[in-house]
Each structure stands twice: as structure tokens, then as C-alpha cells.
Design a protein around this motif. Structure first.
Motif, mmCIF file in Angstrom:
data_model
loop_
_atom_site.group_PDB
_atom_site.id
_atom_site.type_symbol
_atom_site.label_atom_id
_atom_site.label_comp_id
_atom_site.label_asym_id
_atom_site.label_seq_id
_atom_site.Cartn_x
_atom_site.Cartn_y
_atom_site.Cartn_z
ATOM 1 N N LYS A 18 -1.434 30.933 2.725
ATOM 2 C CA LYS A 18 -0.725 32.040 3.260
ATOM 3 C C LYS A 18 -1.230 32.360 4.917
ATOM 4 O O LYS A 18 -0.291 32.552 5.783
ATOM 5 C CB LYS A 18 -0.713 33.353 2.643
ATOM 6 C CG LYS A 18 -0.165 33.465 1.188
ATOM 7 C CD LYS A 18 -0.342 34.841 0.458
ATOM 8 C CE LYS A 18 0.436 34.726 -0.763
ATOM 9 N NZ LYS A 18 0.237 35.994 -1.435
ATOM 10 N N ASN A 19 -2.629 31.878 4.958
ATOM 11 C CA ASN A 19 -3.053 32.363 6.492
ATOM 12 C C ASN A 19 -2.906 30.973 7.261
ATOM 13 O O ASN A 19 -3.300 31.142 8.642
ATOM 14 C CB ASN A 19 -4.426 32.512 6.091
ATOM 15 C CG ASN A 19 -4.901 33.913 5.502
ATOM 16 O OD1 ASN A 19 -4.046 34.851 5.425
ATOM 17 N ND2 ASN A 19 -5.705 33.987 4.835
ATOM 18 N N ASP A 20 -2.547 29.896 6.734
ATOM 19 C CA ASP A 20 -2.609 28.741 7.839
ATOM 20 C C ASP A 20 -1.564 28.667 8.543
ATOM 21 O O ASP A 20 -0.286 28.397 8.095
ATOM 22 C CB ASP A 20 -2.303 27.316 6.889
ATOM 23 C CG ASP A 20 -2.995 26.048 7.554
ATOM 24 O OD1 ASP A 20 -1.878 25.623 8.172
ATOM 25 O OD2 ASP A 20 -4.075 25.761 7.461
ATOM 26 N N ALA A 21 -1.597 28.645 9.709
ATOM 27 C CA ALA A 21 -0.577 28.924 10.794
ATOM 28 C C ALA A 21 0.413 27.461 10.977
ATOM 29 O O ALA A 21 1.651 27.573 10.949
ATOM 30 C CB ALA A 21 -0.849 29.187 12.372
ATOM 31 N N ASP A 22 -0.382 26.304 10.642
ATOM 32 C CA ASP A 22 0.539 24.949 10.933
ATOM 33 C C ASP A 22 1.467 24.749 9.802
ATOM 34 O O ASP A 22 2.384 24.344 9.906
ATOM 35 C CB ASP A 22 -0.653 23.809 11.012
ATOM 36 C CG ASP A 22 -1.517 23.964 12.204
ATOM 37 O OD1 ASP A 22 -1.087 24.492 13.266
ATOM 38 O OD2 ASP A 22 -2.635 23.420 12.338
ATOM 39 N N LEU A 23 0.911 25.100 8.705
ATOM 40 C CA LEU A 23 1.744 24.753 7.278
ATOM 41 C C LEU A 23 2.792 25.839 7.354
ATOM 42 O O LEU A 23 3.906 25.459 6.933
ATOM 43 C CB LEU A 23 0.833 25.088 5.979
ATOM 44 C CG LEU A 23 -0.121 24.011 5.793
ATOM 45 C CD1 LEU A 23 -0.719 24.299 4.649
ATOM 46 C CD2 LEU A 23 0.707 22.756 5.365
ATOM 47 N N ASN A 24 2.492 27.081 7.824
ATOM 48 C CA ASN A 24 3.792 28.247 7.945
ATOM 49 C C ASN A 24 4.817 27.717 8.796
ATOM 50 O O ASN A 24 5.815 28.196 8.966
ATOM 51 C CB ASN A 24 3.280 29.483 7.940
ATOM 52 C CG ASN A 24 2.592 30.002 6.730
ATOM 53 O OD1 ASN A 24 3.493 30.642 5.770
ATOM 54 N ND2 ASN A 24 1.335 29.774 6.436
ATOM 55 N N LYS A 25 4.281 27.040 10.147
ATOM 56 C CA LYS A 25 5.272 26.767 11.230
ATOM 57 C C LYS A 25 6.141 25.774 10.714
ATOM 58 O O LYS A 25 7.191 25.534 11.134
ATOM 59 C CB LYS A 25 4.456 26.323 12.249
ATOM 60 C CG LYS A 25 5.340 25.856 13.591
ATOM 61 C CD LYS A 25 4.247 25.713 14.832
ATOM 62 C CE LYS A 25 5.262 25.139 15.877
ATOM 63 N NZ LYS A 25 4.379 24.846 17.001
ATOM 64 N N LYS A 26 5.839 24.557 9.801
ATOM 65 C CA LYS A 26 6.320 23.367 9.451
ATOM 66 C C LYS A 26 7.183 23.846 8.287
ATOM 67 O O LYS A 26 8.233 23.175 8.262
ATOM 68 C CB LYS A 26 5.453 22.242 9.397
ATOM 69 C CG LYS A 26 6.336 21.090 9.015
ATOM 70 C CD LYS A 26 5.260 19.708 8.887
ATOM 71 C CE LYS A 26 6.136 18.531 8.570
ATOM 72 N NZ LYS A 26 5.301 17.277 8.779
ATOM 73 N N PHE A 27 6.806 24.411 7.364
ATOM 74 C CA PHE A 27 7.427 24.556 6.014
ATOM 75 C C PHE A 27 7.703 26.181 5.885
ATOM 76 O O PHE A 27 7.312 27.094 6.313
ATOM 77 C CB PHE A 27 6.373 24.203 4.900
ATOM 78 C CG PHE A 27 5.999 22.791 5.021
ATOM 79 C CD1 PHE A 27 7.085 21.956 4.391
ATOM 80 C CD2 PHE A 27 4.822 22.545 5.484
ATOM 81 C CE1 PHE A 27 6.658 20.629 4.384
ATOM 82 C CE2 PHE A 27 4.398 21.271 5.490
ATOM 83 C CZ PHE A 27 5.254 20.074 4.963
ATOM 84 N N THR A 28 8.765 26.434 4.935
ATOM 85 C CA THR A 28 9.031 27.692 4.510
ATOM 86 C C THR A 28 8.424 27.624 3.158
ATOM 87 O O THR A 28 8.822 26.897 2.204
ATOM 88 C CB THR A 28 10.714 27.652 4.199
ATOM 89 O OG1 THR A 28 11.599 27.625 5.656
ATOM 90 C CG2 THR A 28 10.832 29.012 3.515
ATOM 91 N N ILE A 29 7.571 28.306 2.849
ATOM 92 C CA ILE A 29 6.473 28.363 1.777
ATOM 93 C C ILE A 29 6.781 29.332 0.709
ATOM 94 O O ILE A 29 7.153 30.353 1.285
ATOM 95 C CB ILE A 29 5.031 28.467 2.082
ATOM 96 C CG1 ILE A 29 4.610 27.370 3.310
ATOM 97 C CG2 ILE A 29 3.938 28.460 1.220
ATOM 98 C CD1 ILE A 29 3.269 27.485 3.677
ATOM 99 N N ASP A 30 7.216 28.946 -0.521
ATOM 100 C CA ASP A 30 7.531 29.698 -1.555
ATOM 101 C C ASP A 30 6.521 29.733 -2.763
ATOM 102 O O ASP A 30 6.106 28.599 -2.883
ATOM 103 C CB ASP A 30 8.698 29.507 -2.165
ATOM 104 C CG ASP A 30 9.932 29.407 -1.164
ATOM 105 O OD1 ASP A 30 10.191 30.353 -0.380
ATOM 106 O OD2 ASP A 30 11.186 28.562 -1.548
ATOM 107 N N TYR A 31 6.201 30.735 -3.205
ATOM 108 C CA TYR A 31 4.959 31.107 -4.303
ATOM 109 C C TYR A 31 5.291 31.519 -5.395
ATOM 110 O O TYR A 31 6.282 32.468 -5.495
ATOM 111 C CB TYR A 31 3.917 31.962 -3.529
ATOM 112 C CG TYR A 31 3.242 31.619 -2.091
ATOM 113 C CD1 TYR A 31 2.175 30.914 -2.118
ATOM 114 C CD2 TYR A 31 3.835 32.172 -1.222
ATOM 115 C CE1 TYR A 31 1.567 30.635 -0.938
ATOM 116 C CE2 TYR A 31 3.124 31.863 0.417
ATOM 117 C CZ TYR A 31 2.181 31.101 0.340
ATOM 118 O OH TYR A 31 1.470 30.513 1.334
#
Length: 676
Positions: A96-109
């Protein structure tokens, strides 16, 4: 835009121009005022004609679609048992805190245990893990998108289909993050114990136990079955690296009536890390009678086998398929007769049943002789019409004779029965209504009636075997249909007087099953009363702790979930608070947690899963490596998508505004020039 539409637009422009010139230029001096007015009139007429032509315009918009990244975390209590709860929460927070992953992906938990749901919070309290169901759920949601899946789990599944096989149809790359210890320790355990829930008084009952050994050396241990301090069975067992499993079969005697708890134990070996899986508790309810049911039929039909299997899914019941004459010769052996599609050959059967005032379940269909049945039944009469019809079933939620299990009748195929109305001359309750196509009628498909201390049920359709098959297709189990049919049999086989407060519960519960108690409350007219408040006072026999819990209204009964109670013996009293009616009972919860049977993460299975789906296996400390590899993977790129939308000009509000502005401008300009 079609060529004919373009021609109409050109013609509209010519007509608008000619009309504007005719009104303001024809036979008038060519002045600046007339030219302005003609232009405004041209705009008005042309716009109106365009609305009549109503051309279709294509609009295209572009947007960027990021790939999805699925984070699915194991929420079963095996995480707490393996001391991985905080690690899982910290890992989720890192995503949730990683800016790079959240910039590249739409993350669903998501979180999964015995089911899968959105991850709002992790509790690690569920007693079962079904990875197979989690993968199926994600496949349904993301089947048409790019969605690499990160599976945070120990890889141990307690029930469900093999998730490695299920995942073959999963189209997304899978990246397991392995939790727990991957080192293989020496372990001796009980992997499975098979025993019937019921046994009959003074009979013997079998117990089958599967023992498994994980280790290199040859060892010998002792297997025992105990009840309290008494050893009922013991046997020496030996294992080696190659001979690493044993099936032990024991036979115990049911000497008393009631619920009895036993423990199967394999003695631990030295240096064994997990000894919880060396024992398993089980219980058997000893009963002193068995319900025998006769399925009487003069014809052959698939329904007969389905009914027999459904009845005998309960170990307390046996069923026999008999011809009418054979049934008469053994009638005293049975507590209930199911009369399948009666015809004239049933005359002696009805004479005997009526004389003894015995309960019965009549199933009618296309081969039923209603001429005969109308003659022998004084409770109902059916129209004599040779035409047949297919009937779907609609459940009556107000049915109150007994608690109807949660069965999806709407999904069942239709039954086939004879067309026509049935007239019932005694009080009855409709359990299922007839539905023809999408139209639900008020005509009964399945009814129960009670008259002169005799109970009877009538089903007006054949092919009930399709219902049982559909139940299996929908749920991979016959249980829901068999429970429903079992309730029908239990109601019809009993001659107990109806009680205003009735309870539905089991004598004992395995430690992994949900402990659900249901109750029905009826007023003095035996009508279900949902205005009553019902509560349960439950006492732990060992600790003497008492809790009072309200029952919640659910459909046509009251219900309480006691699954959070610890393993123990319990006594309870359910009370209808307004009428002060109460009923007591007791049950036992066995001490067993299947999630604690695993000492290691199933690394090999998860690693194989990753290899088959283009992913890679990681451990808890590999977050940065996982992040780097996923960000660099060329399969996961942002896609520019376009949406093309065809819009009718009549929906374009600006054209209406233009018409209003043109007419207004023309009027004001003429007013200004003194032409009005």
C-alpha cells in the motif's frame, strides 16, 4: 456517416438558404440589415432541418488503463499458528505504501480462507482454507484483464478441489509469497479419520484411521483409541522412509445410548516438532432405533434411486424399493411409505395404510392414475386431464411445519406433472408453488397436510432426480438437497405433536464446522410469529460460564451462530421471552483445528504453481526483489484504449441552444431596427 444522410444535410442547407433569401432578400433592397436577418433565419431553419435529419456522429475518447495487481492474503488461523500474522499485515502495508507499484498498477486487495472477499481487515480466525475457491473467484473477476496475482499463503489447503489443478484454467501469472517454515521436520500424524456419526445400540461400528510419517529413519510407535481413561483399542505400527503410511482399522462397540467422545492418538516420536496432529477427537451418537422407509412403486424410474440415495445419506435411515405386493408383506417393518406414482395396483396398499392411519408421502407424475387416486384419497381431488406440463418450483417463505434448509429451488430444472387444478378439502400448507416459465402461480407443487392425527405430503411432479443432480452441479455436493428431503422424511415419519417452540441443532459438532442453532416459534394458532424475541442461555458444563445471546430472525426461523465457542460440553435453554415458553438441550463441540495439522509451508506445490503460470516464488523478506521484477516485466504495461461512441444529433443540446439564440437574436435585431 451514410451517403444518404450527407445528401439530406446538403438539401437541408439549400432549403434553409432559399427560405431565408425568399423572406428577407427576394423583392427587397439588398441592405446590411436584411443580410444579417437572412443569415440568422438560415441558421434557425437549417438547425431545425438538421434535427429532423438527425445524423449520427462518432466521437472517440482515449484513456490509459493500468494493469491490475492482485494481492490475495491467507486469512485463516494457520497464519496465527505459524506466527505469521504480523508479517502478513506488514507485507500488505508495504504494498500500500509503495509509490512505484501504485503508479504502475491498480492494486486490488483480497483475503481468503473458506471464501474470498475484499481485504478490509485481516483477523486470522477462520478455521478452514480453500485456495481452490479463491483462485476460481479471481478468475471470474479478472478473466479479461492483465492481472498478475500475488498469493500470500503457506500453501496448505484444508478442503476443496486441488488448487494446482484448478489453476490450470487461470490465465494470470502467479507469484506466491511463501509463509512459514519450509524445512521438513520429522513428523508422525493422523491425516484422516473415517467414522459414521451414528451407531446403533448394542451394534459394533468401524473406525478407520490413516497415519502418515515424514522422516528418514525406521521407527515404531503405538496407536490407541481411548474414551476417558479407558483404552478401547491399541496397535503397534512401524514406519520407514519408503513405507510411510498406514491404514489402521478398529471396531468399537456401542454399549450405551447417547453421544460419546473418543480420542485417536499416535504416540509422538523423539524430536517431533508438532504433536498437535498426533491426536484427533471424534464423537459418535448411539441411537436405539432406526427409521426404515419403503419406496413403493409399480414402475421403474430414475427418481427411485435418487430418493433412496438421498434418504440413506443419513445413517439413521434405510430405504427399500418395493412393489406394492412386496410392501404389503413387510409393511410392519417400515415407519413411512413413499408412494411413487400410484395406480390401481396400489388399492390394497391404500386400504391397509388408511386402516392403520399411517403417514405417507405421495409423489405424482405423468404415469399417475388420478382416477384411482381421487377415489382412494378423501383429502384432495385432481382434475382428470391427460395433458402434461413442466413446473418450476417457488419456495413459500411462510411455510412453518418445519425449518426448510437453504435450497436454491429457483435454479432447479422443472418437474413434469399432469395439467390441472387440485382441490384440497382439509387444512394444508404449501411448501412449493408451481411456476410456469417466469410466472409464479398460487397453485401448489408440494404440500403437507395433517388430518385425524395423520401426516401426508403430496408432490405433483416427477424427475426429482434432476433436482438432486443440479444440487451437485451447483455445490459439488448433494448435501443441500439431501438435507431438504431428510427434513421431509423426518417430519412425515414422526407422530409427535406439534410444539410451539421447535429447535434444530446437532448433538455434536466437529471443531472446524459452524455451530448453528435454529428455532421456530408459533402462536396459539400455530402460525409462525416473527414478532417474538427469542434468546438462548448457554452454559459451558466444564467452566460453568453462562452466556445469554439473542437469536436473529432469518427467513422463517430464528438463528444463532455459536461457532466462536471453544471446544467443550454445553447445556442450553432457548426461551421465547414474551410467551415465556422454553426448551432445553445439550451438545458437544470437539477439540480439533485442522489448520494446526501442518508444520511446514507447502513450498513445492506453490513453486510448481508459479512455474506453470509464468511467475516466481518468493519469501517474506524478498519484497524488493518481487517489486523490481514486476516493475521490469514487459508483460505489464499501461495500455492506451479508445472508446468510440455514436451520438445522435438530436441528443446534442448545443444545437437547441443555437436555435434559441438565433431566434432571439433575430427578434431583438428586428425590434432594434423598428421592423416589429
Amino acid at each position: 456517416m451514410a451517403s444518404t444522410t450527407i445528401i439530406y444535410i446538403i438539401l437541408s442547407g439549400i432549403i434553409a438558404l432559399l427560405l431565408a433569401l425568399f423572406q428577407y432578400v427576394y423583392k427587397s433592397k439588398p441592405t446590411r440589415t436584411n443580410a444579417i436577418l437572412a443569415g440568422l433565419r438560415f441558421i434557425t431553419i437549417f438547425s431545425i432541418l438538421l434535427l429532423l435529419v438527425n445524423p449520427k456522429l462518432d466521437s472517440e475518447t482515449f484513456y490509459n488503463e493500468k494493469p491490475n495487481l492482485i494481492i490475495a492474503a491467507d486469512d485463516s488461523n494457520s497464519m496465527a499458528f505459524l506466527n505469521q500474522s504480523d508479517s502478513v499485515r506488514n507485507l500488505i502495508q508495504a504494498f500500500k505504501n509503495d509509490a512505484d507499484l501504485n503508479k504502475k498498477f491498480t492494486i486490488d486487495y483480497y483475503k481468503f480462507s473458506n471464501d474470498i472477499s475484499l481485504n478490509d481487515s485481516l483477523e486470522f480466525s477462520t478455521k478452514q482454507t480453500n485456495i481452490d475457491k479463491a483462485i476460481k473467484g479471481l478468475q471470474t473477476i479478472y478473466k479479461n484483464t492483465v492481472a498478475p496475482t500475488i498469493l500470500i499463503t503457506d500453501g496448505n489447503q484444508t478442503y476443496g478441489n486441488d488448487y494446482e489443478y484448478t489453476a490450470k484454467s487461470y490465465k494470470q501469472p502467479i507469484y506466491p509469497i511463501v509463509l512459514g517454515d519450509t524445512t521438513k521436520h520429522v513428523d508422525l500424524k493422523i491425516t484422516q479419520l473415517n467414522v459414521n456419526k451414528y451407531a446403533f445400540y448394542k451394534n459394533k461400528f468401524p473406525v478407520e484411521v490413516i497415519l502418515v510419517y515424514n522422516g528418514e529413519e525406521t521407527i515404531t510407535s503405538e496407536f490407541k483409541i481411548t474414551s476417558g481413561n479407558a483404552i478401547l483399542f491399541s496397535e503397534k505400527v512401524s514406519f520407514s522412509k519408503t513405507n510411510n503410511s498406514k491404514i489402521v482399522q478398529a471396531t468399537l462397540t456401542a454399549n450405551q445410548v447417547g453421544v460419546f467422545t473418543y480420542q485417536a492418538v499416535i504416540a509422538p516420536i523423539s524430536n517431533e516438532k508438532n504433536v498437535i496432529n498426533n491426536s484427533k477427537n471424534f464423537a459418535v451418537e448411539v441411537i436405539d432405533e432406526q427409521t426404515n422407509i419403503a419406496i413403493v412403486s409399480a414402475i421403474l424410474h430414475p427418481d427411485l434411486g435418487a430418493i433412496k440415495k438421498s434418504i440413506e445419506s443419513n445413517e439413521q435411515r434405510t430405504a427399500s424399493i418395493l412393489k406394492p405386493n412386496a410392501f404389503l408383506a413387510r409393511i410392519d417393518e417400515f415407519q413411512l411409505a413413499i408412494l411413487y406414482q400410484p395406480n390401481a395396483s396400489f388399492k390394497a396398499v391404500y386400504t391397509k395404510l388408511n386402516a392403520d392411519n399411517n403417514n405417507r408421502f405421495v409423489i405424482a407424475g405423468t404415469q399417475t392414475s388420478w382416477h384411482f387416486l381421487n377415489g382412494v384419497s378423501g383429502n384432495y381431488q385432481h382434475d382428470l386431464i391427460s395433458q402434461t406440463e413442466n413446473y418450476l418450483a417457488e419456495k413459500n417463505t411462510n411455510f412453518s411445519e418445519f425449518i426448510i434448509p437453504d435450497v436454491d429451488f429457483d435454479a432447479f430444472p422443472p418437474l413434469e406433472g399432469q395439467f390441472g387444478n387440485i382441490n384440497i378439502s382439509v387444512p394444508f400448507q404449501t411448501l412449493l408453488y408451481k411456476q410456469i416459465g417466469s410466472i409464479t402461480t398460487d397453485k401448489p407443487l408440494l404440500i403437507t397436510l395433517e388430518n385425524q392425527n395423520r401426516r401426508e405430503a403430496l408432490l405433483l411432479g416427477e424427475n426429482i432426480w434432476k433436482w438432486r443432480s443440479q444440487s451437485y452441479l451447483d455445490q459439488n455436493s448433494f448435501n443441500s438437497f439431501d438435507d431438504f428431503f431428510g427434513k421431509m422424511v423426518q417430519y412425515l415419519a414422526s407422530k409427535k405433536r406439534r410444539e410451539r417452540l421447535s429447535l434444530e441443532y446437532q448433538s455434536f459438532y466437529d471443531g472446524n464446522t459452524n455451530v448453528i442453532l435454529q428455532a421456530q416459534y408459533f402462536n396459539k394458532n400455530y402460525e409462525f410469529d416473527n414478532r417474538e424475541t427469542v434468546s438462548i442461555a448457554i452454559t459451558d458444563v466444564i467452566s460453568k460460564e453462562t452466556k445469554i445471546i439473542p437469536l436473529v430472525l432469518k427467513n422463517n426461523n430464528f438463528e444463532v451462530d455459536l461457532s466462536n465457542l471453544p471446544a467443550s460440553d454445553y447445556e442450553f435453554t432457548v426461551k421465547a421471552n414474551t410467551s415465556n415458553i422454553s426448551k432445553s438441550g445439550n451438545f458437544k463441540i470437539l477439540d480439533f483445528n485442522i489448520e494446526q495439522q501442518f508444520t511446514n509451508a507447502n513450498f513445492s506445490k506453490l513453486n510448481k504453481l508459479a512455474s506453470l503460470h509464468g511467475g516466481q516464488t518468493y519469501f517474506m523478506n524478498d519484497f524488493q526483489d518481487l517489486k523490481t521484477n514486476i516493475l521490469a516485466d514487459n508483460r505489464y504495461v499501461t495500455i492506451e484504449r479508445a472508446t468510440k461512441k455514436t451520438v445522435s444529433l438530436i441528443d446534442w443540446k448545443y444545437l437547441l441552444i443555437l436555435i434559441i439564440l438565433a431566434l432571439s437574436a433575430e427578434w431583438f435585431y428586428r425590434k432594434y431596427k423598428g421592423l416589429i
